[in-house]
Design an enzyme around this catalytic site. Sequence first.
Site, mmCIF file in Angstrom:
data_model
loop_
_atom_site.group_PDB
_atom_site.id
_atom_site.type_symbol
_atom_site.label_atom_id
_atom_site.label_comp_id
_atom_site.label_asym_id
_atom_site.label_seq_id
_atom_site.Cartn_x
_atom_site.Cartn_y
_atom_site.Cartn_z
ATOM 1 N N SER A 25 117.805 69.904 139.358
ATOM 2 C CA SER A 25 118.646 70.094 140.544
ATOM 3 C C SER A 25 118.036 69.648 141.860
ATOM 4 O O SER A 25 118.752 69.149 142.731
ATOM 5 C CB SER A 25 119.080 71.553 140.656
ATOM 6 O OG SER A 25 117.954 72.405 140.689
ATOM 7 N N ASP A 222 118.018 80.884 148.244
ATOM 8 C CA ASP A 222 117.946 81.166 146.808
ATOM 9 C C ASP A 222 116.513 81.082 146.268
ATOM 10 O O ASP A 222 116.243 81.394 145.110
ATOM 11 C CB ASP A 222 118.867 80.241 146.008
ATOM 12 C CG ASP A 222 118.490 78.755 146.117
ATOM 13 O OD1 ASP A 222 117.422 78.434 146.686
ATOM 14 O OD2 ASP A 222 119.278 77.926 145.643
ATOM 15 N N HIS A 225 115.860 76.077 145.648
ATOM 16 C CA HIS A 225 116.220 74.710 146.036
ATOM 17 C C HIS A 225 115.718 74.368 147.436
ATOM 18 O O HIS A 225 115.735 75.221 148.337
ATOM 19 C CB HIS A 225 117.740 74.530 145.974
ATOM 20 C CG HIS A 225 118.283 74.685 144.591
ATOM 21 N ND1 HIS A 225 119.124 75.713 144.222
ATOM 22 C CD2 HIS A 225 118.085 73.942 143.470
ATOM 23 C CE1 HIS A 225 119.429 75.596 142.941
ATOM 24 N NE2 HIS A 225 118.804 74.538 142.460
#
Length: 248
Positions: A25, A222, A225
């Site tokens: 990601s 979070d 990321h």
Amino acid sequence: MGMASSTQMEKPQSNKHIFILSGQSNMAGRGGVTPHKHWDGVVPPECLPDPAAVLRLNAQLHWEPAHEPLHADIDTKKTCGVGPGMAFANAIKGRVGTMGLVPCAVGGTAIKEWERGTHLYENMVRRAEAAARGGGEIRALLWYQGESDTSSETDAEAYKAKMEKLIHDVRSDLQSPSLPIIQVAIASGDEKYIETVREAQKSIDIANVACVDAKGLALKEDNLHLTTEAQVQLGRMLADAYLTTFCS
């Protein structure tokens, strides 16, 4: 896009410098993606499109002007935002000329899902081969992955051998035995085994493999990321590594 647009994008293929963007990601890009899974649409100046100089291979294997989010039609099960690819491209385009970016990253994927024979691996190789078909040259693979391997001691301890095999396999399958590879040492993941994976990444000692360390770059709320600003920084770090290690 119509036929004319598609034809226009084919013209620069013969002198294109091709870069594969792969991993999970943080390579696909989550910069600017809100907790409600919407991208805020903010594109930093360092990531602005340059249709004449920076192209991307889309999911249909056609060239088009590169723009954020680079992975929107590749990492389709998640919301994509800003990643390091455009900042990287804009930082080096003046040195290399026309660039072709080949997005391949998919969020939440462990390295075992990138082994030769898996869908992700074979798709990456297929896309890279399609990108080079018109005469462009694959200059490097940029790899940012490993967060998904930090939750289990077994996975973390197996990481180095699996990454080394991936390097050998992709070089063999692309018939490029010295293909430059720049991997990113992860900045986030399960605290229990993150250092095991980071040490594996930093200790790989194979010719033409460089490592850029993301530790210290700002993370989103979070704690997994990179922020948009951090992705821009990472893009510049990858560019510096490429220019210093492989273009000097």
